[in-house]
Scaffold this motif. Structure first.
Motif, PDB file in Angstrom:
ATOM      1  N   ALA A   1       0.659  -0.776   0.128  1.00 59.08           N
ATOM      2  CA  ALA A   1      -0.119   0.222  -0.423  1.00 59.08           C
ATOM      3  C   ALA A   1       1.505   1.392   0.256  1.00 59.08           C
ATOM      4  CB  ALA A   1      -0.675  -0.784   0.887  1.00 59.08           C
ATOM      5  N   LEU A   2       1.879   1.106   0.835  1.00 57.43           N
ATOM      6  CA  LEU A   2       2.607   2.154   0.806  1.00 57.43           C
ATOM      7  C   LEU A   2       3.569   2.872  -0.786  1.00 57.43           C
ATOM      8  CD1 LEU A   2       4.761   1.661   3.970  1.00 57.43           C
ATOM      9  CD2 LEU A   2       3.085   3.318   3.899  1.00 57.43           C
ATOM     10  N   VAL A   3       3.508   1.113  -1.059  1.00 59.40           N
ATOM     11  CA  VAL A   3       4.519   2.034  -2.219  1.00 59.40           C
ATOM     12  C   VAL A   3       3.546   2.418  -3.002  1.00 59.40           C
ATOM     13  CG1 VAL A   3       4.969   0.203  -5.095  1.00 59.40           C
ATOM     14  CG2 VAL A   3       5.907  -0.065  -1.912  1.00 59.40           C
ATOM     15  N   ALA A   4       2.431   1.585  -3.387  1.00 62.10           N
ATOM     16  CA  ALA A   4       1.315   1.977  -4.232  1.00 62.10           C
ATOM     17  C   ALA A   4       0.761   3.493  -4.150  1.00 62.10           C
ATOM     18  CB  ALA A   4      -0.028   1.285  -4.496  1.00 62.10           C
ATOM     19  N   GLN A   5       1.192   3.818  -2.929  1.00 59.16           N
ATOM     20  CA  GLN A   5       0.564   5.696  -2.659  1.00 59.16           C
ATOM     21  C   GLN A   5       1.936   6.218  -3.009  1.00 59.16           C
ATOM     22  OE1 GLN A   5      -2.116   6.207  -2.574  1.00 59.16           O
ATOM     23  NE2 GLN A   5      -2.874   4.383  -2.563  1.00 59.16           N
TER      24      GLN A   5
ATOM     25  N   ILE B   1       4.385   6.866  -0.546  1.00 57.18           N
ATOM     26  CA  ILE B   1       4.333   7.536   0.866  1.00 57.18           C
ATOM     27  C   ILE B   1       6.000   6.470   1.240  1.00 57.18           C
ATOM     28  CG2 ILE B   1       3.496   7.359   2.517  1.00 57.18           C
ATOM     29  CD1 ILE B   1       0.472   8.107   1.872  1.00 57.18           C
ATOM     30  N   SER B   2       6.658   7.563   1.724  1.00 61.29           N
ATOM     31  CA  SER B   2       7.661   7.466   2.566  1.00 61.29           C
ATOM     32  C   SER B   2       7.359   7.599   4.190  1.00 61.29           C
ATOM     33  CB  SER B   2       9.214   7.444   2.353  1.00 61.29           C
ATOM     34  OG  SER B   2       8.992   8.893   1.880  1.00 61.29           O
ATOM     35  N   HIS B   3       7.667   6.797   4.675  1.00 60.87           N
ATOM     36  CA  HIS B   3       7.959   6.736   6.468  1.00 60.87           C
ATOM     37  C   HIS B   3       8.750   8.085   6.650  1.00 60.87           C
ATOM     38  CE1 HIS B   3       8.652   5.761  10.785  1.00 60.87           C
ATOM     39  NE2 HIS B   3       6.565   5.388  10.599  1.00 60.87           N
ATOM     40  N   GLY B   4      10.054   7.741   5.900  1.00 64.94           N
ATOM     41  CA  GLY B   4      11.404   8.379   6.868  1.00 64.94           C
ATOM     42  C   GLY B   4      12.117   7.256   8.045  1.00 64.94           C
ATOM     43  N   ASP B   5      11.079   7.138   8.928  1.00 63.61           N
ATOM     44  CA  ASP B   5      12.058   6.558  10.064  1.00 63.61           C
ATOM     45  C   ASP B   5      11.239   4.920  10.216  1.00 63.61           C
ATOM     46  OD1 ASP B   5      13.972   5.821  12.121  1.00 63.61           O
ATOM     47  OD2 ASP B   5      12.203   6.748  13.730  1.00 63.61           O
ATOM     48  N   PHE B   6      11.694   4.125   9.470  1.00 62.30           N
ATOM     49  CA  PHE B   6      10.915   2.683   8.961  1.00 62.30           C
ATOM     50  C   PHE B   6      11.277   1.397   9.899  1.00 62.30           C
ATOM     51  CE2 PHE B   6       8.664  -0.823   5.736  1.00 62.30           C
ATOM     52  CZ  PHE B   6       7.682  -0.074   6.480  1.00 62.30           C
ATOM     53  N   LYS B   7      11.904   1.884  11.220  1.00 58.28           N
ATOM     54  CA  LYS B   7      11.806   0.612  11.778  1.00 58.28           C
ATOM     55  C   LYS B   7      11.826  -0.173  12.531  1.00 58.28           C
ATOM     56  CE  LYS B   7      12.987   4.388  15.971  1.00 58.28           C
ATOM     57  NZ  LYS B   7      14.102   4.874  16.639  1.00 58.28           N
TER      58      LYS B   7
ATOM     59  N   ASP C   1       6.556  11.367  11.983  1.00 61.40           N
ATOM     60  CA  ASP C   1       7.101  13.086  12.214  1.00 61.40           C
ATOM     61  C   ASP C   1       7.884  12.953  10.573  1.00 61.40           C
ATOM     62  OD1 ASP C   1       6.300  12.193  14.244  1.00 61.40           O
ATOM     63  OD2 ASP C   1       8.224  13.313  15.350  1.00 61.40           O
ATOM     64  N   ALA C   2       7.998  11.955  10.308  1.00 63.18           N
ATOM     65  CA  ALA C   2       8.814  12.146   8.901  1.00 63.18           C
ATOM     66  C   ALA C   2       8.170  11.700   7.326  1.00 63.18           C
ATOM     67  CB  ALA C   2      10.574  11.519   8.618  1.00 63.18           C
ATOM     68  N   LEU C   3       7.170  11.072   7.542  1.00 62.58           N
ATOM     69  CA  LEU C   3       6.261  10.558   6.842  1.00 62.58           C
ATOM     70  C   LEU C   3       6.676  11.830   5.440  1.00 62.58           C
ATOM     71  CD1 LEU C   3       3.549   7.691   6.750  1.00 62.58           C
ATOM     72  CD2 LEU C   3       3.012   9.967   5.811  1.00 62.58           C
ATOM     73  N   GLN C   4       6.363  11.382   4.998  1.00 62.98           N
ATOM     74  CA  GLN C   4       6.366  11.890   2.949  1.00 62.98           C
ATOM     75  C   GLN C   4       5.488  11.151   1.696  1.00 62.98           C
ATOM     76  OE1 GLN C   4      10.005  13.603   1.607  1.00 62.98           O
ATOM     77  NE2 GLN C   4       9.390  14.888   0.141  1.00 62.98           N
ATOM     78  N   ALA C   5       4.821  11.826   1.274  1.00 62.34           N
ATOM     79  CA  ALA C   5       3.394  11.406   0.260  1.00 62.34           C
ATOM     80  C   ALA C   5       4.621  12.349  -1.160  1.00 62.34           C
ATOM     81  CB  ALA C   5       2.396  12.177   0.106  1.00 62.34           C
ATOM     82  N   HIS C   6       5.295  11.699  -1.895  1.00 60.45           N
ATOM     83  CA  HIS C   6       5.833  11.775  -3.289  1.00 60.45           C
ATOM     84  C   HIS C   6       5.318  11.740  -4.343  1.00 60.45           C
ATOM     85  CE1 HIS C   6       9.643  10.966  -0.503  1.00 60.45           C
ATOM     86  NE2 HIS C   6       8.911  10.143  -0.320  1.00 60.45           N
ATOM     87  N   SER C   7       5.794  13.174  -5.450  1.00 58.21           N
ATOM     88  CA  SER C   7       5.179  13.252  -6.460  1.00 58.21           C
ATOM     89  C   SER C   7       6.082  13.076  -7.833  1.00 58.21           C
ATOM     90  CB  SER C   7       4.177  14.931  -6.712  1.00 58.21           C
ATOM     91  OG  SER C   7       5.579  16.022  -6.691  1.00 58.21           O
ATOM     92  N   ARG C   8       7.599  12.791  -7.041  1.00 59.12           N
ATOM     93  CA  ARG C   8       8.483  12.821  -7.711  1.00 59.12           C
ATOM     94  C   ARG C   8       8.922  11.707  -8.354  1.00 59.12           C
ATOM     95  NH1 ARG C   8      12.871  14.820  -8.737  1.00 59.12           N
ATOM     96  NH2 ARG C   8      12.609  16.540  -6.013  1.00 59.12           N
ATOM     97  N   THR C   9       9.004  10.536  -9.133  1.00 65.12           N
ATOM     98  CA  THR C   9       9.343   9.175  -9.432  1.00 65.12           C
ATOM     99  C   THR C   9      10.584   8.947  -8.528  1.00 65.12           C
ATOM    100  OG1 THR C   9       8.368   8.924 -11.183  1.00 65.12           O
ATOM    101  CG2 THR C   9      10.263   7.130 -10.495  1.00 65.12           C
ATOM    102  N   GLY C  10      11.803  10.507  -9.210  1.00 72.13           N
ATOM    103  CA  GLY C  10      13.015   9.745  -8.494  1.00 72.13           C
ATOM    104  C   GLY C  10      13.137  10.502  -7.194  1.00 72.13           C
TER     105      GLY C  10
END
Length: 473
Positions: free
Chosen positions: A401-405, A407-413, A430-439
């Motif tokens: 689901a994270l990959v499909a959307q 979304i990176s967590h930023g502290d995925f421990k 705190d560091a979660l981010q939704a990315h619009s750019r593929t890179g």
């Protein structure tokens, strides 16, 4: 005249019971409110001539535009034979505004209520799929008659046994006696399907087939529908996140020179004391006492909640933080984003920022407490035993689901992923981010992926299994 003015000023709590004197001499009694749009429109249960009715009061100044649209919509539905509650009385209200009373449909539920009762359900399973199919069939029938439901949601379809009623005539548009143009029909159907969790996207071919069975004259392509659903979902998400920061039907938001406070409206009363003094939670169980944040668990009635205070470590730290949204603000929106997309995280119950005008200081985030254990505790630091099949599937479902959307967590421990026996729950956003750019997305996911695997020795069964199974970017 005074009565209508009073209703306009009453905000979200109009008085009850309410007795309205109609121009024909009859009295309309309102005994309960079902929906309140402050100063605009009130919907309630009432009595007219001893009969139970649904009452709509259109009290907005300066005119009866919504009242007229409601009547036109109901007439359009009735004209083509689509079931909608019968109009029993209409008219003007003394002092401005209009009223409309329709027959009250007893022993009925909206499809939204039925859908919520059916959750959680695996995508495509009964009875949840039956509920969506009923709505899709109703939409297809509307389109067949050239009608458009502009406020498309499951709450505007009322089920009484096998009978389905279309309600909210204000949102019905007529495009004449011919069926809707293809692009219009496609977008309108996507408005409905875009409200389903993303994991239901796999059901779109069956739902499209259901639509075409009722309305075969309209040729809609599955790939076009899927694309339109994605666009609709993104627009709905942006709108929802905007609502989470303003006072509206869903959220209670208070702003002043010194504070910003937000909470779900259905929790605002229960949370009031804690929102006024979030530091009172730190007399409870302290979970973390660090420099950047302090976390405690406390009781709120019969429930447990978690309060996280984002500290300001000194003047230099404040200079870096005061000009931008706090980490509590970011986490508040991140949690609502995840839950909107069907990704498990504790429900956010409140957010508080200290302010001096536009400058921000300490902040607090309040969430539900999540029962369960983190993955490091469940799997052990040695990682010598693979997770059981239920945990394997839950973990992979979350990461997919994270990959499909994107979304990176930023502290995925591992300690930020909680296994509660049913699903893997993400915490510390705190560091979660939704990315619009593929890179940027690819780099962020690769970091998240590596961080999770790094919790266990590289040669351990858990680390090898994760490396094999976690989706690539």
């Amino acid at each position: 005249m005074k009565q209508v003015k009073m209703l306009r000023k009453a905000g979200r709590r109009p008085p009850l019971p309410l007795h309205l004197q109609l121009q024909d001499g009859r009295k309309l009694h309102v005994i309960g409110w079902l929906r309140v749009l402050p100063g605009k429109r009130l919907v309630g249960e009432g009595r007219l001539d001893g009969e139970k009715v649904l009452v709509k009061l259109f009290i907005a100044a300066p005119g009866p535009r919504h009242f007229e649209r409601e009547l036109r919509g109901i007439e359009a539905l009735a004209r083509v034979g689509v079931a909608t509650p019968e109009v029993l009385a209409t008219g003007a209200l003394a002092g401005g505004g209009c009223f409309l009373a329709t027959r009250f449909v007893d022993d009925a539920q909206t499809l939204q209520a039925q859908w919520e009762a059916a959750q959680p359900a695996l995508p495509g399973t009964e009875p949840a799929l039956d509920i969506i199919c009923r709505a899709v069939k109703a939409v297809a029938e509307l389109h067949q008659h050239g009608l458009l439901q502009t406020d498309m949601h499951l709450g505007n379809f009322l089920a009484q046994g096998e009978q389905l009623w279309v309600i909210d005539g204000d949102a019905i548009e007529s495009h004449g006696d011919t069926c809707l143009p293809g692009p219009v029909a496609l977008h309108n159907l996507a408005l409905l399907l875009g409200q389903l969790p993303p994991e239901w996207d796999a059901c779109q071919p069956r739902l499209l087939a259901t639509y075409l069975h009722v309305h075969p004259a309209r040729s809609l392509a599955a790939d076009q529908l899927a694309s339109e659903v994605r666009k609709v979902r993104q627009r709905r998400l942006a709108d929802f996140l905007g609502k989470a920061l303003r006072d509206c039907t869903l959220f209670s938001v208070r702003r002043s020179w010194t504070r910003f406070v937000a909470a779900p409206r259905d929790e605002a009363s229960r949370m009031s004391n804690l929102l006024d003094d979030p530091d009172s939670a730190f007399t409870g169980v302290l979970l973390k006492d660090g420099g950047s944040s302090t976390v405690a668990r406390t009781e709120l009635g019969p429930d447990l909640v978690v309060v996280k205070r984002y500290n300001i470590k000194g003047f230099t730290h404040w200079l870096k933080r005061f000009w931008r949204p706090s980490r509590a603000w970011h986490s508040w929106l991140a949690a609502h984003r995840l839950r909107f997309l069907g990704i498990a995280t504790p429900r956010p119950l409140g957010m508080v920022e200290q302010r001096f005008g536009p400058l921000r200081g300490r902040a607090w985030l309040i969430t539900e407490h999540c029962d369960g254990q983190d993955l490091l505790a469940v799997l052990g630091p040695a990682g010598d035993t693979l997770p059981d099949p239920a945990l394997q599937e839950a973990l992979l479902q979350t990461t997919r689901a994270l990959v499909a959307q994107r979304i990176s967590h930023g502290d995925f421990k591992a300690t930020n992923l909680i296994w509660n026996g049913d699903e893997v729950v993400l915490i510390d956003l705190d560091a979660l981010q939704a990315h619009s750019r593929t890179g940027s997305w690819v780099k962020a996911w690769q970091r998240d992926r590596a961080r999770l695997i790094r919790n266990w020795p590289a040669a351990s069964p858990v680390a090898r299994w994760l490396d094999e199974q976690l989706p690539p970017a």
